[in-house]
Enzyme design. Structure first.
Site, PDB file in Angstrom:
ATOM      1  CB  CYS A  28      -1.003   0.137   1.165  1.00 48.32           C
ATOM      2  SG  CYS A  28      -1.682   1.578   1.551  1.00 48.32           S
TER       3      CYS A  28
ATOM      4  CB  CYS B  51       1.148   1.292   4.691  1.00 42.56           C
ATOM      5  SG  CYS B  51      -0.389   0.313   5.173  1.00 42.56           S
TER       6      CYS B  51
ATOM      7  CG  HIS C 287      -3.987  -1.369   4.538  1.00 44.47           C
ATOM      8  ND1 HIS C 287      -3.761  -0.272   3.502  1.00 44.47           N
ATOM      9  CD2 HIS C 287      -4.719  -2.269   4.105  1.00 44.47           C
ATOM     10  CE1 HIS C 287      -4.080  -0.856   2.403  1.00 44.47           C
ATOM     11  NE2 HIS C 287      -4.616  -2.033   2.626  1.00 44.47           N
TER      12      HIS C 287
ATOM     13  CG  ASN D  13     -13.899   9.995  -4.224  1.00 46.91           C
ATOM     14  OD1 ASN D  13     -14.785  10.653  -4.145  1.00 46.91           O
ATOM     15  ND2 ASN D  13     -12.829  10.269  -5.231  1.00 46.91           N
TER      16      ASN D  13
ATOM     17  CB  SER E 260      -7.511   3.133  -7.012  1.00 48.52           C
ATOM     18  OG  SER E 260      -7.008   4.639  -6.474  1.00 48.52           O
TER      19      SER E 260
ATOM     20  CG  HIS F 265      -4.145   3.377   4.013  1.00 54.06           C
ATOM     21  ND1 HIS F 265      -3.032   2.610   4.383  1.00 54.06           N
ATOM     22  CD2 HIS F 265      -4.085   4.421   5.025  1.00 54.06           C
ATOM     23  CE1 HIS F 265      -2.689   3.189   5.732  1.00 54.06           C
ATOM     24  NE2 HIS F 265      -3.198   4.147   5.823  1.00 54.06           N
TER      25      HIS F 265
ATOM     26  CG  HIS G  46      -7.017   7.848   0.596  1.00 51.01           C
ATOM     27  ND1 HIS G  46      -7.402   6.630   0.439  1.00 51.01           N
ATOM     28  CD2 HIS G  46      -6.787   8.479  -0.236  1.00 51.01           C
ATOM     29  CE1 HIS G  46      -7.689   6.435  -0.793  1.00 51.01           C
ATOM     30  NE2 HIS G  46      -7.284   7.484  -1.368  1.00 51.01           N
TER      31      HIS G  46
ATOM     32  CD  GLN H  29      -8.115  12.354  -4.297  1.00 45.45           C
ATOM     33  OE1 GLN H  29      -7.573  12.985  -5.140  1.00 45.45           O
ATOM     34  NE2 GLN H  29      -8.787  11.416  -4.429  1.00 45.45           N
TER      35      GLN H  29
HETATM   36  O1  G1P Z   1      -7.832  10.591  -7.309  1.00 44.75           O
HETATM   37  P1  G1P Z   1      -8.218   9.130  -7.318  1.00 44.75           P
HETATM   38  O2  G1P Z   1      -8.605   8.468  -5.998  1.00 44.75           O
HETATM   39  O3  G1P Z   1      -7.169   8.326  -8.109  1.00 44.75           O
HETATM   40  O4  G1P Z   1      -9.465   9.257  -8.299  1.00 44.75           O
HETATM   41  C1  G1P Z   1     -10.721   9.227  -8.010  1.00 44.75           C
HETATM   42  O5  G1P Z   1     -11.136  10.653  -7.617  1.00 44.75           O
HETATM   43  C2  G1P Z   1     -10.848  11.693  -8.565  1.00 44.75           C
HETATM   44  C3  G1P Z   1     -11.614  12.896  -8.010  1.00 44.75           C
HETATM   45  O6  G1P Z   1     -12.786  12.599  -7.547  1.00 44.75           O
HETATM   46  C4  G1P Z   1     -11.728  11.176  -9.809  1.00 44.75           C
HETATM   47  O7  G1P Z   1     -11.383  12.036 -10.690  1.00 44.75           O
HETATM   48  C5  G1P Z   1     -11.443   9.811 -10.074  1.00 44.75           C
HETATM   49  O8  G1P Z   1     -12.103   9.459 -11.601  1.00 44.75           O
HETATM   50  C6  G1P Z   1     -11.619   8.917  -9.147  1.00 44.75           C
HETATM   51  O9  G1P Z   1     -11.192   7.489  -9.739  1.00 44.75           O
END
Ligand code: G1P
Ligand code: G1P
Lengths: 350, 350
Positions: free
Chosen positions: B52, B55, B115, B155, B163, B166, B168, B170
């Site tokens: 990961c 981690c 994790h 997300n 993806s 873990h 997290h 943004q």
């Molecule tokens: O940034 P990540 O987690 O790789 O990507 C994810 O969040 C982003 C922001 O909402 C999107 O644009 C991507 O389509 C989604 O897969």
């Protein structure tokens, strides 16, 4: 000193139909994908499925039996989101809690008696029959005076919430003008007021001249990736003649539209050698609500796949909370689709 | 003669923050589901995963090594959609092809060194540490003069394009004001100009009085299903004090927010006894762009699940082309969430 390039630098593009911007991140395709991978639905359906509520002669949820139809077949959605007998009413508390009743009608159209077909696998003649039904349904719904807008669309593929693989579309009509149509009306009206020409006619002229995003054209329609596309392989079919609804298409135009749909959806299937999922639908002028000379008929295709048959674009956090965002450029997508064969991969392999 | 009822007749509701309407179809829950069923990701992750990139002590795509962190950890996204060194530039052909460069910065925040945790499984103290990092990051990004908006979001779950499991979130910050923020600014500004009060403060007061959509409240925050919710179990956290960004939260408020997040996400997990997927994020005033007295901090949660851990709501054909649409009522969703325990199903079973 770097210069700004649409094909390599992050930028925003204006959607001239809605007035909204899309964020384009061309460099981001290098991102490795470790996330969700979609299942591919196995493609071995029989021509007739005794359990399918769309196949000829079968029963439906409301107790009706489908006729032994040979082209397309239309009926009222047994689980309609909009209902005709909705009582009038509304609420408004301090402009903070505001609601209105909404009357509507939801119909389903089976595109073919054959359970195992999809639009790209049908003949141009069979698709022309579907276009004829769309036009007939549009015309008769437009005669119901409380109906103000008629949305013709198709959800294709499980990934697009389609619960039955039998080829079919829907028509939802309703007493108010929905959001996307309100936006497109405003922008087209403003442009028309200034220029006395259709916004999309001028846009199409410029696109045909530049030839960077055109995928295909015939006598009556052009298929392109709009400059402001949000979905990776989003496309639009635009009529060359400025008409504001499907009602005005003549026989030659209806056949040309069927051909454009067949070619576009075949190229889609060939892109990742899979039955390509999408939501598609026509945008056209509202009805029973005055005169809409600015409106220019077009059809949007919103397909979710990004890299392969199993990796889609997620419109999630940033996109839901802030702004639509895409990774590949519209020009890249148009080039890929343009170079795809018009012969379906299934038949060219056979 | 029927009378119009919000809990049984199709209707539209106004989103006071955006000026857009949602179509509500309360009767439609009877629809059987024969479509796509999501996989449930098995929940047996180790506390540390050597593969990961989040981690502690592990390597990342850009060649860096994560420190042996013990609370949260922030770094620049290795596959950022927005970049700081984007050259200035724009294009405009006849107002039909319009684009602008877009500078930005994308950061990733690991919420915990462990994790196998998620927000509802963390302590209020550990979540408070995350809120502190959000505030610190917001404050330091707001000091960069070209940054006009800072989007903090998470997300959660594969189904939301996440993806890496873990825990997290943004932070994307950028040189322009994104679409959703522009809409909410306009509506809040208009209301403030007329009433000299915050739109959301008045809305919250009315919701607390009616108590039909409130899920939970503590000293500083209320959690509710907004009257105009689009997603089946969409919710909003609203601060009781009218502040326009996270910058202004004091220690007591930050702890209260952590508690509200823990309780809401625990109720979410308990609803279908699954790690509940969503995209969530804060909305707050733009920065370095004047004074925004009308803005009222809030946080949206957009979860896709509709009926169970495996059946989600699809926002497809009609929703993409015409108008957002929902099936269950916001009042039904609020009642379900209100009655959920604040004890996480995993620990109450153990
Ligand atoms: O940034 P990540 O987690 O790789 O990507 C994810 O969040 C982003 C922001 O909402 C999107 O644009 C991507 O389509 C989604 O897969
Ligand atoms: O009407 P269907 O095919 O059952 O349902 C599908 O299309 C509808 C219209 O876009 C959506 O509201 C549903 O979420 C989707 O599952």
């Amino acid at each position: 000193n770097q210069t700004f390039e649409l094909d390599s630098n992050p930028h925003t593009r204006l959607n001239i139909l809605t007035g909204e911007w899309v964020l384009v991140s061309p460099h981001r395709t290098k991102r490795p994908w470790q996330g969700k991978v979609e299942d591919v639905t196995p493609d071995n359906r029989p021509e007739y499925d005794p359990k399918c509520y769309l196949c000829p002669g079968n029963g439906r949820a409301d107790g009706d039996t489908n006729p032994e139809y040979t082209e397309s077949f239309v009926f009222n959605n047994d689980f309609a989101a909009l209902l005709e007998d909705t009582p009038a009413g509304s609420m408004n508390e301090d402009d903070l809690l505001v609601a209105n009743n909404q009357k509507g009608l939801c119909k389903v159209i089976s595109f073919s008696p054959k359970h195992n077909l999809t639009l790209p696998e049908m003949t141009v003649e069979a698709i022309t029959a579907v276009v004829n039904v769309w036009q007939k349904e549009f015309n008769s719904l437009a005669e119901i005076e409380w109906i103000k807008y008629i949305q013709i669309f198709e959800n294709k593929g499980e990934i697009m919430g389609c619960s039955n693989p039998h080829p079919h579309g829907q028509i939802w009509s309703q007493g108010d003008i929905p959001l996307e149509i309100a936006k497109e009306t405003e922008r087209q009206k403003t442009y028309y007021a200034i220029h006395r020409r259709s916004l999309l006619a001028d846009y199409l002229k410029l696109e045909l001249k530049k030839n960077e995003r055109i995928i295909f054209e015939n006598d009556h329609f052009a298929v392109l990736v709009p400059f402001w596309a949000v979905w990776p392989y989003e496309t639009m079919i635009i009529s060359k003649r400025h008409v504001n609804s499907i009602k005005l298409f003549n026989e030659a135009e209806k056949k040309s539209l069927a051909e454009a749909i067949k070619i576009l959806t075949t190229k889609y299937d060939n892109l990742f050698e899979t039955s390509f999922p999408y939501s598609a639908g026509m945008h056209q002028a509202p009805v029973n609500n005055g005169y809409y000379p600015e409106w220019h008929w077009h059809m949007h295709f919103y397909p979710p796949l990004l890299r392969s048959a199993t990796v889609k674009k997620f419109m999630v956090g940033y996109e839901m909370l802030a702004n639509p965002q895409r990774d590949i450029t519209p020009e890249f997508a148009a080039t890929r689709l343009k170079e795809m064969s018009v012969q379906h991969y299934k038949t060219s392999k056979a």
